[in-house]
Design a protein around this motif. Structure first.
Motif, short mmCIF file in Angstrom:
data_model
loop_
_atom_site.label_atom_id
_atom_site.label_comp_id
_atom_site.label_asym_id
_atom_site.label_seq_id
_atom_site.Cartn_x
_atom_site.Cartn_y
_atom_site.Cartn_z
N THR B 207 -42.94 -45.87 22.14
CA THR B 207 -43.22 -44.86 22.46
C THR B 207 -41.78 -43.32 22.45
O THR B 207 -41.82 -42.94 22.62
CB THR B 207 -43.59 -44.44 24.27
OG1 THR B 207 -42.21 -45.73 24.89
CG2 THR B 207 -44.66 -45.42 23.99
N LEU B 208 -40.34 -44.58 22.51
CA LEU B 208 -39.83 -42.93 22.65
C LEU B 208 -38.90 -43.61 20.82
O LEU B 208 -37.88 -42.58 20.18
CB LEU B 208 -38.59 -43.42 23.58
CG LEU B 208 -38.74 -43.31 24.81
CD1 LEU B 208 -37.66 -43.68 25.71
CD2 LEU B 208 -39.26 -41.87 24.96
N LEU B 209 -39.32 -43.74 19.37
CA LEU B 209 -39.27 -44.22 18.71
C LEU B 209 -40.06 -43.10 18.01
O LEU B 209 -41.58 -42.92 17.51
CB LEU B 209 -39.59 -44.96 18.35
CG LEU B 209 -38.17 -46.08 17.70
CD1 LEU B 209 -38.30 -47.36 17.25
CD2 LEU B 209 -37.37 -45.47 17.43
N PRO B 210 -39.98 -41.82 16.87
CA PRO B 210 -40.87 -41.19 16.34
C PRO B 210 -41.82 -42.15 15.02
O PRO B 210 -41.12 -43.40 15.11
CB PRO B 210 -40.09 -40.26 15.10
CG PRO B 210 -38.69 -40.06 16.00
CD PRO B 210 -38.35 -41.90 16.67
N ALA B 211 -42.65 -41.40 14.95
CA ALA B 211 -43.79 -42.15 13.71
C ALA B 211 -42.93 -42.23 11.99
O ALA B 211 -42.00 -40.97 11.93
CB ALA B 211 -45.43 -41.55 13.54
N HIS B 212 -43.20 -43.31 11.57
CA HIS B 212 -42.33 -43.35 10.01
C HIS B 212 -40.75 -43.33 10.49
O HIS B 212 -40.11 -42.41 9.73
CB HIS B 212 -43.10 -42.16 9.00
CG HIS B 212 -44.76 -42.53 9.54
ND1 HIS B 212 -45.35 -43.95 9.03
CD2 HIS B 212 -45.11 -41.28 9.41
CE1 HIS B 212 -46.41 -43.49 9.24
NE2 HIS B 212 -46.76 -42.75 9.27
N VAL B 213 -39.98 -43.91 11.44
CA VAL B 213 -38.43 -43.30 11.51
C VAL B 213 -37.67 -43.72 10.58
O VAL B 213 -36.77 -43.47 10.21
CB VAL B 213 -37.97 -44.35 13.04
CG1 VAL B 213 -37.80 -45.41 13.05
CG2 VAL B 213 -36.71 -43.47 12.94
N SER B 246 -44.34 -37.37 30.66
CA SER B 246 -45.75 -37.68 30.00
C SER B 246 -45.40 -39.58 29.81
O SER B 246 -46.25 -39.56 29.07
CB SER B 246 -45.53 -36.93 29.76
OG SER B 246 -44.60 -36.82 28.71
N ALA B 247 -45.21 -40.31 31.03
CA ALA B 247 -45.32 -41.65 31.03
C ALA B 247 -44.82 -42.66 29.24
O ALA B 247 -45.46 -43.26 28.54
CB ALA B 247 -47.15 -42.25 31.28
N PHE B 248 -43.59 -42.23 29.08
CA PHE B 248 -43.11 -42.48 27.56
C PHE B 248 -42.19 -43.81 27.88
O PHE B 248 -42.84 -44.59 27.67
CB PHE B 248 -42.17 -42.12 26.94
CG PHE B 248 -42.51 -40.33 26.10
CD1 PHE B 248 -43.12 -40.36 25.28
CD2 PHE B 248 -42.09 -39.25 27.25
CE1 PHE B 248 -43.30 -39.42 24.35
CE2 PHE B 248 -42.67 -38.05 26.67
CZ PHE B 248 -43.48 -37.82 25.26
N ILE B 249 -42.31 -43.47 29.14
CA ILE B 249 -41.22 -45.30 29.84
C ILE B 249 -42.54 -45.79 31.13
O ILE B 249 -42.41 -44.66 32.50
CB ILE B 249 -40.13 -45.33 29.75
CG1 ILE B 249 -39.51 -44.27 31.00
CG2 ILE B 249 -39.84 -45.17 28.61
CD1 ILE B 249 -38.01 -44.34 30.83
N PRO B 250 -42.21 -46.99 31.78
CA PRO B 250 -43.12 -47.10 32.90
C PRO B 250 -42.31 -46.79 34.01
O PRO B 250 -42.66 -45.82 34.69
CB PRO B 250 -43.31 -48.42 32.45
CG PRO B 250 -43.08 -48.95 31.74
CD PRO B 250 -42.53 -48.14 31.12
N SER B 251 -40.71 -46.89 34.35
CA SER B 251 -40.20 -46.48 35.20
C SER B 251 -38.50 -46.97 35.06
O SER B 251 -38.60 -47.34 33.39
CB SER B 251 -40.57 -47.63 36.60
OG SER B 251 -39.85 -48.68 35.91
#
Lengths: 170, 328
Positions: B207-213, B246-251
């Motif tokens: 969730t914290l990596l851009p697409a096609h990094v 916006s819930a990129f990570i659970p906690s």
């Protein structure tokens, strides 16, 4: 000045003798030596050995102190200044290769004073040439030369150290 | 903006730095020159008078539309060590909050005969926009724009790596954390690849990596233990807590469990690994305090180097004239 007079070894020997005499005359004990990058540093490395200075040699790159920065911009080959001794109250021997307009020496003096307040400074140069723009003169010189407008004298090195007169360009 | 277009606006006709907006598109030679110049400026702190007269009479404006005490302070100190006058514009109370446009603000400051803008803005491209519209004698430095770039942070990071490791060839570097939102990571990736490191890894939850990094020239890892294996440098990123709504990570707790840097995890890296962080650190979320304050941490050196690197970029950009050589 004859061709033989351009022998760096001859000029170095004269400068060495002149510095010994000046240091003795002014009774400057245990001075520290500083060479101005690049040519002055090469000359200073030789003289520092020959004169048997106890402190390590200091180096100045005066790029950050030049008065022509607004016109000329940043020197692309800046080297770090390094003065491995206290300047305050110290007797300093400042060495450069060519004394021309006097602006490099002015910049070097300004930089030295930003490190501290020396007691006395002796200026030694390998070659003193005409073309001074500000009132600065050397205490000790290896030789003098009169050049025409557009001519410049350039020291190359460090191995071997050689002087050449060039016309135009850089 | 393409790399070529970015380079075009940053360089003058002779290929020398005029604005510093992004590392993207700049040559290895130029990046090395910035670091070499910074090396010389690092020596200025050895002087009694910790200043050089290079930018005496020049006026630098810190135009910060986004708060950042550390970055603003190091830019301010860098300008002052170059003998420039510095103006800090507090955007929160400036005319922009009264409806004056960005360009109006710039025009008004130009009329006060300033020489350089250091710009931080939440919008990507803000520094480029200003650079395209300023008078020809004014330089613009990007101090962070949106998710796009933070080039001086990247340069101080690679400068710190060069000082610690002596060079870049053969190095494996892991960048860990919120790659998606990080302008620091983007700029670091460009700089490290341009300087020729062996491998750049990015380590983060999906969730914290851009697409096609991978297209940026990096190897993605989702497991920190794997990502740290045999690396020479670990760059931890700050978790943008304000962006995690916006819930990129659970906690935060779970994030530290999976991606927090601990002594045990760091054992996977090379024994002489160095640990970096652009700050400010979220202790116990991104990195264990024992590491942040430990012998492999170069985090405070990064701060010190930030001043020298910013002095280098400011002095190189302020006047991109012909080479000087010879002594008088």
């Amino acid at each position: 000045m004859s061709q033989a007079d351009f022998e760096v070894e001859t000029l170095l020997a004269r400068l060495e003798v002149s510095l010994r005499e000046e240091l003795a005359r002014r009774r400057l004990d245990d001075p520290a030596m500083i060479g101005v990058h690049t040519g002055g540093a090469w000359i200073a490395e030789v003289l520092h050995r020959r004169l048997g200075f106890s402190e390590p040699l200091g180096y100045l790159d005066i790029s950050f102190y030049r008065d022509d920065y607004p016109q000329s911009g940043m020197n692309p080959d800046v080297r770090a200044s390094k003065l491995p001794f206290r300047v305050d109250g110290r007797n300093i021997v400042l060495i450069d290769d060519v004394l021309y307009t006097g602006r490099t020496v002015r910049a070097a003096l300004n930089e030295i004073f930003d490190y501290g307040r020396p007691a006395e400074i002796v200026l030694g140069v390998l070659i003193d040439r005409n073309g001074r723009q500000i009132p600065i003169q050397a205490d000790c010189i290896g030789g003098r030369v009169e050049l025409e407008t557009g001519q410049r004298i350039k020291l190359t090195g460090p191995e071997p150290l050689q002087l050449a007169i060039r016309t135009g360009g850089r | 903006m393409s790399a070529t277009a970015a380079a075009d606006i940053q360089l003058d006709a002779s290929g020398r730095l005029r604005h510093f907006l992004t590392v993207e598109g700049l040559s290895r030679e130029l990046l090395v020159r910035i670091m070499d110049t910074a090396e010389s400026f690092a020596g200025v702190t050895a002087q009694n008078v910790k200043k050089v007269p290079l930018l005496r009479g020049k006026t630098v404006v810190n135009l910060f539309f986004e708060n950042s005490t550390r970055t603003r302070t190091t830019f301010e100190l860098a300008a002052k060590r170059l003998s420039a006058d510095v103006l800090n514009i507090n955007i929160a109370t400036s005319a922009t909050s009264k409806g004056e446009s960005l360009l109006d603000t710039v025009r008004n400051l130009e009329a006060m005969h300033v020489d350089m803008f250091v710009v931080r803005h939440a919008q990507s491209g803000a520094a480029h926009f200003i650079a395209r519209h300023v008078a020809p004698h004014i330089s613009v430095l990007n101090a962070g724009d949106g998710r796009h770039a933070h080039p001086t942070q990247a340069m101080l990071d690679v400068f710190t790596i060069r000082r610690a490791k002596g060079g870049f060839a053969g190095l494996k570097v892991a960048i860990v954390g919120d790659i998606l939102h990080s302008r620091v990571a983007r700029s670091e990736i460009w700089a490290l690849n341009t300087l020729g490191v062996d491998e750049v890894r990015v380590v983060a939850p999906k969730t914290l990596l851009p697409a096609h990094v991978e297209a940026l020239g990096v190897a993605p890892y989702h497991d920190l233990n794997e990502g740290l294996r045999d690396v020479d440098v670990v760059i931890m990123l700050r978790l943008q807590l304000e962006r995690m709504g916006s819930a990129f990570i659970p906690s935060e707790h779970e994030y530290f469990q999976r991606f927090g840097l601990t002594e045990k995890r760091l054992e996977k890296a090379r024994p002489d690994v160095i640990v970096m962080h652009p700050g400010p650190i979220n202790r116990g979320i991104e990195i264990d305090s024992a590491i942040a304050d430990g012998p492999r941490s170069v985090i405070l050196q990064q701060v010190t180097h930030g001043i020298a690197v910013r002095m280098a970029v400011m002095s190189m950009a302020m006047h991109a004239g012909p080479d000087m050589e010879g002594s008088a």
